[in-house]
Design a protein around this motif. Structure first.
Motif: not given
Length: 79
Positions: A60, A62, A67-70
């Motif tokens: 993943q 981020e 820290g949000t997954p793209c």
């Protein structure tokens, strides 16, 4: 984003990890705003019981500050 993830996996695990024959599944979760920084994480995953001869790697990307997954994905490689 996908090419950056694959390049990081290749850099750390070797070219065999991303060379054909592979199956790559990807889910785009959100945008990565530029300019910006991202972190690529990857890990080995257990093969499915129906495909014991496959190697799997999850990954993943981020956004660094949140820290949000793209992008989230997996690579399956037949040995």
């Amino acid at each position: 984003m996908l090419s950056k993830c694959l390049a990081e996996i290749e850099k750390h695990k070797g070219a065999d990890a991303v060379s054909a024959p592979v199956c790559v599944r990807v889910w785009f979760k959100g945008p990565l705003f530029v300019p910006g920084k991202a972190v690529v994480r990857f890990w080995e995953t257990a093969p499915e019981a129906t495909a014991p001869s496959h190697r799997h790697c999850g990954f993943q990307m981020e956004e660094h500050s949140m820290g949000t997954p793209c992008i989230v994905g997996e690579i399956s490689r037949l040995d």
